[in-house]
Design a protein around this motif. Structure first.
Motif, PDB file in Angstrom:
ATOM      1  N   CYS A  78       0.862  -1.177   0.000  1.00  0.00           N
ATOM      2  CA  CYS A  78       0.000   0.000   0.000  1.00  0.00           C
ATOM      3  C   CYS A  78       0.899   1.228   0.000  1.00  0.00           C
ATOM      4  CB  CYS A  78      -0.897  -0.014   1.230  1.00  0.00           C
ATOM      5  SG  CYS A  78      -2.006   1.395   1.316  1.00  0.00           S
ATOM      6  N   GLU A  79       0.788   2.040  -1.056  1.00  0.00           N
ATOM      7  CA  GLU A  79       1.623   3.233  -1.210  1.00  0.00           C
ATOM      8  C   GLU A  79       0.746   4.473  -1.295  1.00  0.00           C
ATOM      9  OE1 GLU A  79       4.526   2.789  -4.504  1.00  0.00           O
ATOM     10  OE2 GLU A  79       3.592   0.815  -4.737  1.00  0.00           O
ATOM     11  N   LEU A  80       1.204   5.541  -0.668  1.00  0.00           N
ATOM     12  CA  LEU A  80       0.537   6.835  -0.762  1.00  0.00           C
ATOM     13  C   LEU A  80       1.598   7.864  -1.129  1.00  0.00           C
ATOM     14  CD1 LEU A  80      -2.292   8.029  -0.314  1.00  0.00           C
ATOM     15  CD2 LEU A  80      -1.594   8.545   2.029  1.00  0.00           C
ATOM     16  N   TRP A  81       1.323   8.632  -2.174  1.00  0.00           N
ATOM     17  CA  TRP A  81       2.291   9.570  -2.743  1.00  0.00           C
ATOM     18  C   TRP A  81       1.703  10.961  -2.834  1.00  0.00           C
ATOM     19  CZ3 TRP A  81       7.159   7.880  -3.880  1.00  0.00           C
ATOM     20  CH2 TRP A  81       7.337   6.489  -3.880  1.00  0.00           C
ATOM     21  N   GLU A  82       2.563  11.977  -2.826  1.00  0.00           N
ATOM     22  CA  GLU A  82       2.110  13.354  -2.998  1.00  0.00           C
ATOM     23  C   GLU A  82       1.422  13.543  -4.337  1.00  0.00           C
ATOM     24  OE1 GLU A  82       5.518  15.848  -2.401  1.00  0.00           O
ATOM     25  OE2 GLU A  82       5.553  15.468  -0.239  1.00  0.00           O
ATOM     26  N   SER A  83       1.828  12.767  -5.345  1.00  0.00           N
ATOM     27  CA  SER A  83       1.231  12.852  -6.678  1.00  0.00           C
ATOM     28  C   SER A  83       1.617  11.616  -7.481  1.00  0.00           C
ATOM     29  CB  SER A  83       1.738  14.099  -7.418  1.00  0.00           C
ATOM     30  OG  SER A  83       3.127  13.979  -7.665  1.00  0.00           O
ATOM     31  N   ALA A  84       0.931  11.408  -8.596  1.00  0.00           N
ATOM     32  CA  ALA A  84       1.293  10.305  -9.494  1.00  0.00           C
ATOM     33  C   ALA A  84       2.695  10.529 -10.052  1.00  0.00           C
ATOM     34  CB  ALA A  84       0.270  10.195 -10.626  1.00  0.00           C
ATOM     35  N   GLU A  85       3.058  11.782 -10.262  1.00  0.00           N
ATOM     36  CA  GLU A  85       4.392  12.098 -10.771  1.00  0.00           C
ATOM     37  C   GLU A  85       5.472  11.721  -9.762  1.00  0.00           C
ATOM     38  OE1 GLU A  85       1.812  14.340 -10.701  1.00  0.00           O
ATOM     39  OE2 GLU A  85       1.313  14.174 -12.821  1.00  0.00           O
ATOM     40  N   ALA A  86       5.197  11.932  -8.480  1.00  0.00           N
ATOM     41  CA  ALA A  86       6.161  11.553  -7.438  1.00  0.00           C
ATOM     42  C   ALA A  86       6.392  10.044  -7.468  1.00  0.00           C
ATOM     43  CB  ALA A  86       5.672  11.994  -6.059  1.00  0.00           C
ATOM     44  N   HIS A  87       5.317   9.289  -7.671  1.00  0.00           N
ATOM     45  CA  HIS A  87       5.454   7.835  -7.774  1.00  0.00           C
ATOM     46  C   HIS A  87       6.338   7.472  -8.964  1.00  0.00           C
ATOM     47  CE1 HIS A  87       4.091   3.821  -9.190  1.00  0.00           C
ATOM     48  NE2 HIS A  87       4.371   3.543  -7.936  1.00  0.00           N
ATOM     49  N   GLN A  88       6.093   8.085 -10.112  1.00  0.00           N
ATOM     50  CA  GLN A  88       6.905   7.812 -11.297  1.00  0.00           C
ATOM     51  C   GLN A  88       8.360   8.203 -11.077  1.00  0.00           C
ATOM     52  OE1 GLN A  88       6.130   6.106 -14.144  1.00  0.00           O
ATOM     53  NE2 GLN A  88       4.346   5.633 -12.922  1.00  0.00           N
ATOM     54  N   ASP A  89       8.589   9.332 -10.410  1.00  0.00           N
ATOM     55  CA  ASP A  89       9.958   9.773 -10.118  1.00  0.00           C
ATOM     56  C   ASP A  89      10.690   8.761  -9.241  1.00  0.00           C
ATOM     57  OD1 ASP A  89       9.548  12.052 -11.602  1.00  0.00           O
ATOM     58  OD2 ASP A  89       9.250  13.361  -9.845  1.00  0.00           O
ATOM     59  N   SER A  90       9.976   8.116  -8.338  1.00  0.00           N
ATOM     60  CA  SER A  90      10.608   7.145  -7.437  1.00  0.00           C
ATOM     61  C   SER A  90      11.175   5.960  -8.209  1.00  0.00           C
ATOM     62  CB  SER A  90       9.620   6.648  -6.383  1.00  0.00           C
ATOM     63  OG  SER A  90       8.687   5.726  -6.936  1.00  0.00           O
ATOM     64  N   LEU A  91      10.555   5.621  -9.319  1.00  0.00           N
ATOM     65  CA  LEU A  91      11.001   4.473 -10.109  1.00  0.00           C
ATOM     66  C   LEU A  91      12.336   4.723 -10.799  1.00  0.00           C
ATOM     67  CD1 LEU A  91       7.555   3.457 -11.617  1.00  0.00           C
ATOM     68  CD2 LEU A  91       8.726   2.466  -9.635  1.00  0.00           C
ATOM     69  N   LYS A  92      12.772   5.979 -10.827  1.00  0.00           N
ATOM     70  CA  LYS A  92      14.050   6.339 -11.431  1.00  0.00           C
ATOM     71  C   LYS A  92      15.203   6.320 -10.423  1.00  0.00           C
ATOM     72  CE  LYS A  92      11.499   9.379 -14.500  1.00  0.00           C
ATOM     73  NZ  LYS A  92      11.147  10.784 -14.719  1.00  0.00           N
ATOM     74  N   LEU A  93      14.890   6.204  -9.138  1.00  0.00           N
ATOM     75  CA  LEU A  93      15.929   6.219  -8.109  1.00  0.00           C
ATOM     76  C   LEU A  93      16.806   4.977  -8.206  1.00  0.00           C
ATOM     77  CD1 LEU A  93      13.770   7.385  -5.069  1.00  0.00           C
ATOM     78  CD2 LEU A  93      15.455   8.750  -6.330  1.00  0.00           C
ATOM     79  N   GLU A  94      18.096   5.170  -8.025  1.00  0.00           N
ATOM     80  CA  GLU A  94      19.059   4.066  -8.133  1.00  0.00           C
ATOM     81  C   GLU A  94      18.713   2.916  -7.185  1.00  0.00           C
ATOM     82  OE1 GLU A  94      23.748   3.530  -7.171  1.00  0.00           O
ATOM     83  OE2 GLU A  94      23.180   5.291  -8.361  1.00  0.00           O
ATOM     84  N   GLY A  95      18.382   3.233  -5.932  1.00  0.00           N
ATOM     85  CA  GLY A  95      18.054   2.193  -4.953  1.00  0.00           C
ATOM     86  C   GLY A  95      16.792   1.432  -5.304  1.00  0.00           C
ATOM     87  N   VAL A  96      15.819   2.126  -5.864  1.00  0.00           N
ATOM     88  CA  VAL A  96      14.569   1.479  -6.277  1.00  0.00           C
ATOM     89  C   VAL A  96      14.832   0.590  -7.486  1.00  0.00           C
ATOM     90  CG1 VAL A  96      12.247   1.892  -7.183  1.00  0.00           C
ATOM     91  CG2 VAL A  96      13.105   3.264  -5.269  1.00  0.00           C
ATOM     92  N   GLN A  97      15.606   1.080  -8.435  1.00  0.00           N
ATOM     93  CA  GLN A  97      15.936   0.273  -9.615  1.00  0.00           C
ATOM     94  C   GLN A  97      16.680  -0.999  -9.208  1.00  0.00           C
ATOM     95  OE1 GLN A  97      16.679   1.554 -13.318  1.00  0.00           O
ATOM     96  NE2 GLN A  97      14.946   2.928 -13.174  1.00  0.00           N
ATOM     97  N   ALA A  98      17.599  -0.877  -8.247  1.00  0.00           N
ATOM     98  CA  ALA A  98      18.350  -2.049  -7.779  1.00  0.00           C
ATOM     99  C   ALA A  98      17.412  -3.050  -7.113  1.00  0.00           C
ATOM    100  CB  ALA A  98      19.456  -1.618  -6.825  1.00  0.00           C
ATOM    101  N   ALA A  99      16.466  -2.556  -6.303  1.00  0.00           N
ATOM    102  CA  ALA A  99      15.510  -3.439  -5.631  1.00  0.00           C
ATOM    103  C   ALA A  99      14.620  -4.147  -6.649  1.00  0.00           C
ATOM    104  CB  ALA A  99      14.671  -2.653  -4.631  1.00  0.00           C
ATOM    105  N   ILE A 100      14.190  -3.433  -7.668  1.00  0.00           N
ATOM    106  CA  ILE A 100      13.361  -4.038  -8.717  1.00  0.00           C
ATOM    107  C   ILE A 100      14.137  -5.151  -9.423  1.00  0.00           C
ATOM    108  CG2 ILE A 100      12.294  -3.621 -10.967  1.00  0.00           C
ATOM    109  CD1 ILE A 100      11.519  -0.797  -9.866  1.00  0.00           C
ATOM    110  N   SER A 101      15.392  -4.895  -9.738  1.00  0.00           N
ATOM    111  CA  SER A 101      16.215  -5.918 -10.404  1.00  0.00           C
ATOM    112  C   SER A 101      16.411  -7.141  -9.523  1.00  0.00           C
ATOM    113  CB  SER A 101      17.579  -5.332 -10.773  1.00  0.00           C
ATOM    114  OG  SER A 101      17.440  -4.352 -11.754  1.00  0.00           O
ATOM    115  N   GLU A 102      16.627  -6.921  -8.245  1.00  0.00           N
ATOM    116  CA  GLU A 102      16.828  -8.039  -7.320  1.00  0.00           C
ATOM    117  C   GLU A 102      15.541  -8.829  -7.115  1.00  0.00           C
ATOM    118  OE1 GLU A 102      18.508  -8.879  -2.797  1.00  0.00           O
ATOM    119  OE2 GLU A 102      18.356  -6.815  -3.507  1.00  0.00           O
ATOM    120  N   ALA A 103      14.411  -8.126  -7.089  1.00  0.00           N
ATOM    121  CA  ALA A 103      13.126  -8.780  -6.827  1.00  0.00           C
ATOM    122  C   ALA A 103      12.564  -9.516  -8.043  1.00  0.00           C
ATOM    123  CB  ALA A 103      12.116  -7.745  -6.344  1.00  0.00           C
ATOM    124  N   ALA A 104      12.888  -9.069  -9.229  1.00  0.00           N
ATOM    125  CA  ALA A 104      12.284  -9.614 -10.455  1.00  0.00           C
ATOM    126  C   ALA A 104      12.331 -11.143 -10.550  1.00  0.00           C
ATOM    127  CB  ALA A 104      12.915  -8.967 -11.682  1.00  0.00           C
TER     128      ALA A 104
END
Length: 110
Positions: free
Chosen positions: A53-79
């Motif tokens: 369950c995620e709550l964000w200031e905006s849909a754009e903030a959510h999209q921006d989070s997907l560009k973060l290095e740590g988030v990208q690394a977590a996505i790659s590890e989880a895939a």
């Protein structure tokens, strides 16, 4: 406008706890890009599913989070742990009966 993403992530058999461990690693940078809430949960009735369950200031903030290095690394590890059986809903938050800060949005302003 506040944005919510509530979903499920299906895992391969026996991989749920490994995914939870990845998702729960501290990522303070999420707050910096506009994450207001990020909760991870399980239900023993569906042992190969993780709920998020995620709550964000905006849909754009959510999209921006997907560009973060740590988030990208977590996505790659989880895939490799994911089964592909994912679901969920995204929506604009109109307000809450728990808040009295005037954040209720008019339906006409949407």
């Amino acid at each position: 406008m506040t944005f919510a993403n509530v979903g499920t992530l299906g895992t391969k058999a026996g991989q749920r706890d490994a995914l939870v461990e990845i998702l729960l690693r501290p990522k303070p940078e999420l707050r910096d890009v506009g994450c207001l809430l990020y909760e991870v949960g399980i239900n023993e009735d569906v042992p190969d599913t993780v709920f998020v369950c995620e709550l964000w200031e905006s849909a754009e903030a959510h999209q921006d989070s997907l560009k973060l290095e740590g988030v990208q690394a977590a996505i790659s590890e989880a895939a490799p742990l994911l089964s592909g059986d994912n679901g969920g809903h995204r929506f604009t938050v109109l307000g809450s009966p728990l808040r009295t800060d005037g954040t209720r949005q008019s339906r006409h302003s949407l």
